[in-house]
Enzyme design. Structure first.
Site, PDB file in Angstrom:
ATOM      1  N   HIS A 114       0.773  -1.165   0.003  1.00 21.22           N
ATOM      2  CA  HIS A 114      -0.001  -0.152  -0.167  1.00 21.22           C
ATOM      3  C   HIS A 114       0.811   1.387   0.059  1.00 21.22           C
ATOM      4  O   HIS A 114       2.104   1.131   0.016  1.00 21.22           O
ATOM      5  CB  HIS A 114      -0.889   0.066   1.166  1.00 21.22           C
ATOM      6  CG  HIS A 114      -0.226   0.007   2.631  1.00 21.22           C
ATOM      7  ND1 HIS A 114       0.455  -0.847   3.096  1.00 21.22           N
ATOM      8  CD2 HIS A 114      -0.147   1.353   3.432  1.00 21.22           C
ATOM      9  CE1 HIS A 114       0.970  -0.240   4.190  1.00 21.22           C
ATOM     10  NE2 HIS A 114       0.889   0.965   4.346  1.00 21.22           N
ATOM     11  N   ASP A 170       0.480   5.209   1.947  1.00 19.37           N
ATOM     12  CA  ASP A 170      -0.306   5.832   3.140  1.00 19.37           C
ATOM     13  C   ASP A 170      -1.302   6.935   2.613  1.00 19.37           C
ATOM     14  O   ASP A 170      -0.638   7.665   1.656  1.00 19.37           O
ATOM     15  CB  ASP A 170       0.814   6.458   3.989  1.00 19.37           C
ATOM     16  CG  ASP A 170       1.647   5.332   4.604  1.00 19.37           C
ATOM     17  OD1 ASP A 170       0.940   4.026   4.890  1.00 19.37           O
ATOM     18  OD2 ASP A 170       2.734   5.662   5.057  1.00 19.37           O
ATOM     19  N   HIS A 226       4.641   0.133  -0.101  1.00 17.43           N
ATOM     20  CA  HIS A 226       5.556  -0.791   1.080  1.00 17.43           C
ATOM     21  C   HIS A 226       4.668  -1.630   1.454  1.00 17.43           C
ATOM     22  O   HIS A 226       3.347  -1.484   1.671  1.00 17.43           O
ATOM     23  CB  HIS A 226       5.710   0.367   2.113  1.00 17.43           C
ATOM     24  CG  HIS A 226       4.921   1.365   2.719  1.00 17.43           C
ATOM     25  ND1 HIS A 226       4.321   2.366   2.164  1.00 17.43           N
ATOM     26  CD2 HIS A 226       4.317   1.117   3.778  1.00 17.43           C
ATOM     27  CE1 HIS A 226       3.415   3.151   3.165  1.00 17.43           C
ATOM     28  NE2 HIS A 226       3.544   2.273   4.100  1.00 17.43           N
ATOM     29  N   ARG A 284       6.274   6.999  14.008  1.00 13.36           N
ATOM     30  CA  ARG A 284       5.928   7.287  12.684  1.00 13.36           C
ATOM     31  C   ARG A 284       5.157   8.669  12.534  1.00 13.36           C
ATOM     32  O   ARG A 284       4.421   8.981  13.108  1.00 13.36           O
ATOM     33  CB  ARG A 284       5.029   6.373  12.067  1.00 13.36           C
ATOM     34  CG  ARG A 284       4.218   6.614  10.827  1.00 13.36           C
ATOM     35  CD  ARG A 284       3.210   5.479  10.675  1.00 13.36           C
ATOM     36  NE  ARG A 284       2.746   5.304   9.420  1.00 13.36           N
ATOM     37  CZ  ARG A 284       1.599   6.170   9.004  1.00 13.36           C
ATOM     38  NH1 ARG A 284       0.835   7.061   9.944  1.00 13.36           N
ATOM     39  NH2 ARG A 284       0.965   5.882   7.843  1.00 13.36           N
TER      40      ARG A 284
HETATM   41  C1  OGA Z   1       3.463   2.615   7.974  1.00 10.11           C
HETATM   42  C2  OGA Z   1       3.688   1.165   7.684  1.00 10.11           C
HETATM   43  C3  OGA Z   1       5.395  -0.436   7.821  1.00 10.11           C
HETATM   44  C4  OGA Z   1       6.085  -1.110   8.940  1.00 10.11           C
HETATM   45  O1  OGA Z   1       4.075   3.086   9.130  1.00 10.11           O
HETATM   46  O2  OGA Z   1       2.615   3.326   7.345  1.00 10.11           O
HETATM   47  O3  OGA Z   1       3.265   0.692   6.646  1.00 10.11           O
HETATM   48  O4  OGA Z   1       6.863  -2.092   8.707  1.00 10.11           O
HETATM   49  N1  OGA Z   1       4.697   0.707   8.481  1.00 10.11           N
HETATM   50  O5  OGA Z   1       5.907  -0.800  10.218  1.00 10.11           O
HETATM   51 MN    MN Z   2       1.876   2.519   5.731  1.00 11.34          MN
END
Ligand code: OGA
Ligand code: MN
Length: 264
Positions: free
Chosen positions: A102, A104, A242, A257
């Site tokens: 996906h 974000d 990702h 994040r």
């Molecule tokens: C995000 C996500 C990936 C991870 O933070 O948007 O998809 O590996 N994280 O934690």
């Molecule tokens: Mn993500």
């Protein structure tokens, strides 16, 4: 100013060393990071130690924050509305974004721009994150397919496919976007949020969407990051996908994040 970068693959990703981003970057460093992001789309910045507030301050030098709504799986780091703590406990449970490729925040306008993810606690092995370049994927398509996709748009909705379209968080985006700095074109589609192509039914859309996902995530267009302590990863949600790998148990994983939104 030149950054010390080392490409991870020819299409995608670079390691960056020799920086301390706990203090806000000056204009020259900010521009150098933006330039490196335009070229590599994913930067893995090594040896950082940022608090949630420092991560937020760094992210906000690039773009405004995405403010996530509160819900049971969402923890705000140090109570900051701009920074999420992604917690996965030793017993298992929720991995944020776990379960698929996906990008974000594609379900609104302005949509997701750079996301900043900083490792705090890592399992000894596992919990890697995959990244895919949708630019490399677009470039590898035939001219006929490229031309067709340039004329198409897709509907992105917060609850994703197989659910009614979300009342407020549903938008239409062109399928192909062009990078304003490099002129590169990339596919702007992901199966977590895209419900259909504009003007088509979900059933009509699904075969092409699934084929494009398989194409975008071909090995040649991806990298797999094995997280190390101190890693801070910045990725561009406009030109990459990702994939959080939900492959570990018995150990906690904690990340902080901050996701940002496209500046006007
Ligand atoms: C995000 C996500 C990936 C991870 O933070 O948007 O998809 O590996 N994280 O934690
Ligand atoms: Mn993500």
């Amino acid at each position: 100013m030149t950054l010390n970068t080392q490409a991870i693959t020819p299409h995608l990703g670079a390691f960056v060393c020799g920086l301390d981003l706990s203090r806000q970057p000056d204009a020259a460093l900010r521009d150098a990071l933006e330039d490196a992001m335009a070229r590599h789309l994913v930067l893995v910045i090594q040896d950082q130690d940022l608090s949630p507030a420092q991560l937020r301050d760094l992210a906000l030098t690039f773009a405004p924050p995405h403010l996530h709504h509160a819900d049971d799986n969402v923890h705000f780091a140090d109570g900051l509305p701009e920074v999420l703590e992604l917690r996965r406990d030793a017993e298992g449970g929720h991995l944020f974004g776990g379960g698929g490729w996906h990008a974000d925040v594609t379900f609104q306008k302005p949509a997701g721009y750079f996301s900043f993810l900083h490792a705090r606690v890592l399992p000894p092995v596992g919990g890697d994150t995959g990244f895919a370049s949708t630019v490399a994927a677009f470039n590898a398509l035939s001219p006929g397919m490229q031309a067709m996709l340039r004329g198409m748009s897709a509907v992105h909705s917060y609850d994703g496919p197989d659910r009614p379209e979300h009342k407020t968080l549903t938008v239409t985006h062109p399928v192909v976007r062009k990078h304003s700095m490099t002129g590169a074109e990339g596919l702007y589609l992901n199966t977590m949020f895209v419900t259909r192509f504009d003007g088509m039914t979900p059933e009509e859309s699904q075969p092409l969407l699934l084929w494009l996902e398989a194409h975008m995530t071909r090995m040649e267009f991806t990298l797999r990051l094995r997280w190390q302590p101190g890693h801070l990863v910045i990725w561009d949600n406009r030109f990459t996908l990702h994939y959080p790998s939900n492959d570990f148990s018995g150990h906690p994983r904690r990340m902080i994040r901050c996701a940002t939104l496209e500046p006007n």
